[in-house]
Design a protein around this motif. Structure first.
Motif, short mmCIF file in Angstrom:
data_model
loop_
_atom_site.label_atom_id
_atom_site.label_comp_id
_atom_site.label_asym_id
_atom_site.label_seq_id
_atom_site.Cartn_x
_atom_site.Cartn_y
_atom_site.Cartn_z
N LEU A 147 -19.36 83.31 -98.15
CA LEU A 147 -19.07 82.16 -97.30
C LEU A 147 -19.86 80.95 -97.80
O LEU A 147 -21.05 81.05 -98.07
CB LEU A 147 -19.43 82.46 -95.85
CG LEU A 147 -18.63 83.58 -95.18
CD1 LEU A 147 -19.19 83.88 -93.79
CD2 LEU A 147 -17.16 83.19 -95.08
N ILE A 148 -19.18 79.81 -97.91
CA ILE A 148 -19.83 78.57 -98.34
C ILE A 148 -19.66 77.54 -97.23
O ILE A 148 -18.54 77.25 -96.82
CB ILE A 148 -19.19 78.03 -99.64
CG1 ILE A 148 -19.27 79.06 -100.76
CG2 ILE A 148 -19.88 76.74 -100.06
CD1 ILE A 148 -18.62 78.60 -102.06
N PRO A 149 -20.77 76.99 -96.73
CA PRO A 149 -20.65 75.96 -95.68
C PRO A 149 -20.22 74.63 -96.28
O PRO A 149 -20.38 74.39 -97.49
CB PRO A 149 -22.08 75.88 -95.14
CG PRO A 149 -22.95 76.28 -96.29
CD PRO A 149 -22.16 77.30 -97.08
N PHE A 150 -19.66 73.76 -95.44
CA PHE A 150 -19.32 72.42 -95.91
C PHE A 150 -19.65 71.40 -94.82
O PHE A 150 -19.77 71.73 -93.64
CB PHE A 150 -17.85 72.32 -96.34
CG PHE A 150 -16.85 72.70 -95.29
CD1 PHE A 150 -16.40 71.77 -94.35
CD2 PHE A 150 -16.32 73.99 -95.24
CE1 PHE A 150 -15.46 72.11 -93.39
CE2 PHE A 150 -15.38 74.34 -94.29
CZ PHE A 150 -14.94 73.40 -93.36
N ALA A 151 -19.79 70.14 -95.25
CA ALA A 151 -20.21 69.08 -94.34
C ALA A 151 -19.00 68.31 -93.81
O ALA A 151 -17.86 68.53 -94.22
CB ALA A 151 -21.16 68.12 -95.07
#
Length: 303
Positions: free
Chosen positions: A179-183
């Motif tokens: 999982l990669i978070p994003f803004a």
């Protein structure tokens, strides 16, 4: 037959990609052809010994192959003969005493933060209604903001994006997921793109598509990034992987921990991620050289 069994092992038990399997196949076939040239009496792979492999290395180097290419080919052979040992086809591994040519591993190419910010600001689509402009801008932005691989971006599906939790599920090498978070900034770009995409190309399974609604190809992504990075004249290499390098270097330079960057990149070990610490260190050395004390004779740090 043995080679085919090995390739099936890579495909179905190790979950290697088609591209990787094809590379293994070419390397092993090339070595098998070399063995046949040496003598018709040699039985591949049973009669292969270390000297034969070393002679192949010499031929490859004489033919202009770089140490990096030679070592990659040797890696294919090592995997193949290791498999044959496990299958008890051979009793002695001919690769165990073989050492490849030494290589000097180059530091990754990356774009500096200020150059990347300027590039993305200048790359804003002229029209919010232009599907390809909006898509191309998002591709560059997403690769830089998330550090994902080109293949991972191509394989993104709408179902992989969770706007509520602000994270993307990425399927990496050997089908490993992370999982990669994003803004918020990237979220707005993604939602705007989806609206235009659904209107112009139709909604479907894949997140990034061509104007006809079909899944975008890796080649198209490569050309989009190369064209955009060509606007930085000092950059020697221009590819999607440069944006991945830029993401990692920027994260570390701005205080992120090595383990966190490792997880975001989907690396299996810290050894792969640690190369970016060397990149950051090179930047520190350049900064130090600007100091008055470093200008004096013998004062160049690291020399």
């Amino acid at each position: 037959m043995l080679v085919d069994n090995f390739l099936n092992y890579l495909r179905y038990e190790r979950n290697y990609s088609d591209y990787t399997i094809e590379s293994y196949k070419k390397d092993i076939s090339q070595f098998e052809a070399f063995v046949s040239e040496q003598s018709v009496c040699l039985n591949f792979p049973v009669d292969v010994d270390a000297d034969l492999v070393r002679n192949w290395i010499v031929q490859l180097m004489d033919n202009g192959y770089s140490p990096v290419s030679v070592n990659r080919k040797l890696s294919s052979l090592k995997s193949f003969f290791k498999y044959l040992m496990k299958q008890k086809v051979i009793s002695v591994n001919p690769m165990r005493m073989v050492v490849g040519p030494k290589t000097k591993k180059p530091l990754p190419y990356f774009v500096k933060d200020r150059d990347m910010e300027m590039l993305l600001d200048e790359d804003q689509p002229v029209s919010d209604e232009d599907f390809e402009s909006v898509r191309n801008h998002l591709i560059v932005e997403m690769l830089y903001d998330t550090g994902m691989r080109r293949s991972e971006l191509v394989g993104l599906q709408d179902a992989d994006i969770d706007y509520e939790l602000m994270q993307i599920k990425v399927t990496g090498k050997r089908n490993k997921q992370r999982l990669i978070p994003f803004a918020n900034g990237l979220k707005e770009l993604m939602q705007k793109y989806q609206q235009i995409r659904n209107r112009e190309a139709g909604s479907g399974k894949w997140f990034f598509v061509r104007s006809n609604g079909e899944q975008i190809s890796a080649a198209i992504v490569y050309n989009i990034v190369k064209r955009k990075l060509s606007e930085i004249p000092t950059l020697a290499k221009r590819s999607p992987h440069v944006l991945r390098h830029s993401f990692a270097t920027s994260m570390l330079n701005n205080g992120a921990e090595l383990n966190a960057v490792k997880d975001l990149l989907g690396h299996s070990s810290l050894a792969s991620t640690s190369v970016y610490t060397h990149t950051s260190f090179e930047e520190l050395k350049k900064v130090y050289h600007a100091h008055p004390r470093a200008q004096k004779e013998g004062g160049h740090y690291g020399n």
